[in-house]
Design a protein around this motif. Sequence first.
Motif, PDB file in Angstrom:
ATOM      1  N   HIS A   1       0.576  -1.519   0.041  1.00 11.99           N
ATOM      2  CA  HIS A   1       0.276   0.095  -0.268  1.00 11.99           C
ATOM      3  C   HIS A   1       0.891   1.376   0.018  1.00 11.99           C
ATOM      4  O   HIS A   1       2.011   1.663   0.601  1.00 11.99           O
ATOM      5  CB  HIS A   1      -0.666  -0.161   1.649  1.00 11.99           C
ATOM      6  CG  HIS A   1      -2.104  -1.212   0.941  1.00 11.99           C
ATOM      7  ND1 HIS A   1      -2.604  -1.247   0.322  1.00 11.99           N
ATOM      8  CD2 HIS A   1      -1.984  -2.900   1.716  1.00 11.99           C
ATOM      9  CE1 HIS A   1      -3.724  -2.544   0.818  1.00 11.99           C
ATOM     10  NE2 HIS A   1      -2.829  -3.353   1.982  1.00 11.99           N
ATOM     11  N   ALA A   2       0.763   2.612  -0.512  1.00  9.49           N
ATOM     12  CA  ALA A   2       1.485   3.555  -1.013  1.00  9.49           C
ATOM     13  C   ALA A   2       0.982   4.884   0.165  1.00  9.49           C
ATOM     14  O   ALA A   2      -0.090   5.029   0.297  1.00  9.49           O
ATOM     15  CB  ALA A   2       0.839   3.888  -2.182  1.00  9.49           C
ATOM     16  N   ASP A   3       1.569   5.055   0.752  1.00 10.69           N
ATOM     17  CA  ASP A   3       1.877   6.067   1.325  1.00 10.69           C
ATOM     18  C   ASP A   3       1.815   7.528   0.558  1.00 10.69           C
ATOM     19  O   ASP A   3       1.189   8.072   1.275  1.00 10.69           O
ATOM     20  CB  ASP A   3       2.761   6.172   2.935  1.00 10.69           C
ATOM     21  CG  ASP A   3       2.424   4.958   3.408  1.00 10.69           C
ATOM     22  OD1 ASP A   3       1.545   4.966   4.538  1.00 10.69           O
ATOM     23  OD2 ASP A   3       3.885   4.275   3.880  1.00 10.69           O
ATOM     24  N   LEU A   4       2.658   7.505  -0.811  1.00 10.81           N
ATOM     25  CA  LEU A   4       2.383   8.239  -1.387  1.00 10.81           C
ATOM     26  C   LEU A   4       2.050   8.686  -2.947  1.00 10.81           C
ATOM     27  O   LEU A   4       3.275   6.850  -3.207  1.00 10.81           O
ATOM     28  CB  LEU A   4       3.536   9.752  -0.479  1.00 10.81           C
ATOM     29  CG  LEU A   4       3.773  10.789  -1.879  1.00 10.81           C
ATOM     30  CD1 LEU A   4       2.356  11.496  -1.497  1.00 10.81           C
ATOM     31  CD2 LEU A   4       5.247  11.178  -1.365  1.00 10.81           C
ATOM     32  N   THR A   5       1.377   9.050  -3.675  1.00  2.71           N
ATOM     33  CA  THR A   5       1.649   8.304  -4.445  1.00  2.71           C
ATOM     34  C   THR A   5       2.397   9.550  -6.243  1.00  2.71           C
ATOM     35  O   THR A   5       1.913  11.065  -5.753  1.00  2.71           O
ATOM     36  CB  THR A   5       0.189   7.839  -5.405  1.00  2.71           C
ATOM     37  OG1 THR A   5      -0.759   7.243  -4.744  1.00  2.71           O
ATOM     38  CG2 THR A   5       0.560   8.324  -6.810  1.00  2.71           C
ATOM     39  N   LEU A   6       3.489   9.457  -6.593  1.00  2.00           N
ATOM     40  CA  LEU A   6       3.716  10.104  -7.595  1.00  2.00           C
ATOM     41  C   LEU A   6       3.137  10.282  -9.236  1.00  2.00           C
ATOM     42  O   LEU A   6       3.107   9.130  -9.560  1.00  2.00           O
ATOM     43  CB  LEU A   6       5.251  10.734  -7.529  1.00  2.00           C
ATOM     44  CG  LEU A   6       6.073  10.770  -6.412  1.00  2.00           C
ATOM     45  CD1 LEU A   6       7.167  10.829  -6.353  1.00  2.00           C
ATOM     46  CD2 LEU A   6       5.344  12.166  -5.670  1.00  2.00           C
ATOM     47  N   VAL A   7       2.978  10.733  -9.501  1.00  2.00           N
ATOM     48  CA  VAL A   7       2.759  10.907 -11.270  1.00  2.00           C
ATOM     49  C   VAL A   7       3.815  11.239 -11.716  1.00  2.00           C
ATOM     50  O   VAL A   7       3.555  12.380 -12.208  1.00  2.00           O
ATOM     51  CB  VAL A   7       1.355  11.054 -11.815  1.00  2.00           C
ATOM     52  CG1 VAL A   7       0.528  10.731 -13.335  1.00  2.00           C
ATOM     53  CG2 VAL A   7      -0.076  10.387 -10.797  1.00  2.00           C
ATOM     54  N   ALA A   8       3.696  11.183 -13.655  1.00  2.00           N
ATOM     55  CA  ALA A   8       5.245  11.345 -14.031  1.00  2.00           C
ATOM     56  C   ALA A   8       4.204  10.922 -15.728  1.00  2.00           C
ATOM     57  O   ALA A   8       4.444   9.476 -15.901  1.00  2.00           O
ATOM     58  CB  ALA A   8       6.305  11.315 -13.259  1.00  2.00           C
TER      59      ALA A   8
END
Length: 316
Positions: free
Chosen positions: A148-155
Amino acid sequence: MEAVQKDHWYFVALVFLPFLKVSVQQKEVVTVRLEEGMVLDCLCPWDGNLSMVSWSKDLEKEPIALYHPEHGTIFSSRYSGRTEFLKTTPMDGSIAISNVTHQDIGTYHCSVQTFPQGPWIRTVEVEDLDEPPEEDQGTEPPTPEPVHADLTLVAEQNDNVTLSCHHQHSGTVYQVILERLPHGQRGTITGVCKHAEGNLVREDYSSRGTVNCASSLDLTLHLSNVTQEDGGFYRCRFSTDAGEQVTTVLLSVLTPADGISLSAFMMYIYIGVGTACIVLLIAIVILAVRHRKKKRRERYRAKLHPRQKQKYGLFC
C-alpha cells in the motif's frame, strides 16, 4: 617481471580452481555481522603446508581474493585496497574487509589448498543483523503481501522525477535505506544514508539515478528521463531509536499509449478552469447590469407625481 609472474599464477589459479572439487567442507555456516573491519574467519584445523587460499562470493564471476605463499596476494577490483589476509598462523586464510557497504552482504566461500590432505572449505554468511531475521516458510516461497502506497507520484515518460525519503516522526534516525520493490520479489537496495564515526555516509546502488543524502538523513533519488521500468513501489526504511519505520512511495509513469498525456491532461484542466471563470464573470456582469437597471427604475418611479403614476398605469 614480478607483475608478469603474478598475472601468470593468477591465471593458473583460475584455470585449476574448477577442478579442485574433491574437498572437505565444514558443514556449519558461520554468520558474520556487516560492520566496519569485519573478519571472515577461515582457519584450517589441519597440520601441513598451505599451497593457496581463494575467496569467492556468490554471484561474483571471479575469485575476490587469492593468496599464495610465494607470489603474494591478488584482489578483485571491488575488494582491492580494503581487504587483507590476516595470516595469524601458517594455515590461516582469514580476511578482514574495511569500508564495508551493503553490497558486501552475501555468501562467501573460502578454499584452503593444503598438502598433503588436500582442500578445506568454509562458508561464511555476511548479514545485516540490524534487520529482523526472516522467518522460515518451508520449501514454498511465501505469497507476497499487497503493498500500500503512503504517497503517489505521477510522471510522464521522459520527465525528471525526485523521490524523497523524509522522516516525519519524532526521534533520532540512525540510518535510512531506499529499496525498489519489483512485483512479487524481495526489495533491492537502491541507496543508503547513515552516520558512521561522526561522518555522513552515502551508498548509491542505483543504475538509473543519483542518490543524495542530507545531514538530517533525508534521502533523495533523482531519476532522469523516466521510463515505464522506473515505475512501481519504492520503500523508505528508517532505523530510529523507536524502532524501524517504513514509508512507501508509488511512482506511476504515463505514456502516450495510456491515452491523454499528463501535460495535455493538465492543459485541459487549465482550459476548463479558465472557461468556468469566464462564464462566472459574464454571469456576475449580467446580474450586476440587471440589478442596476432595476434600481434606476425604482428611483424613477419614486420621483413621479401620483397623477403621473396613475396616468402611466403604475398603480395596481
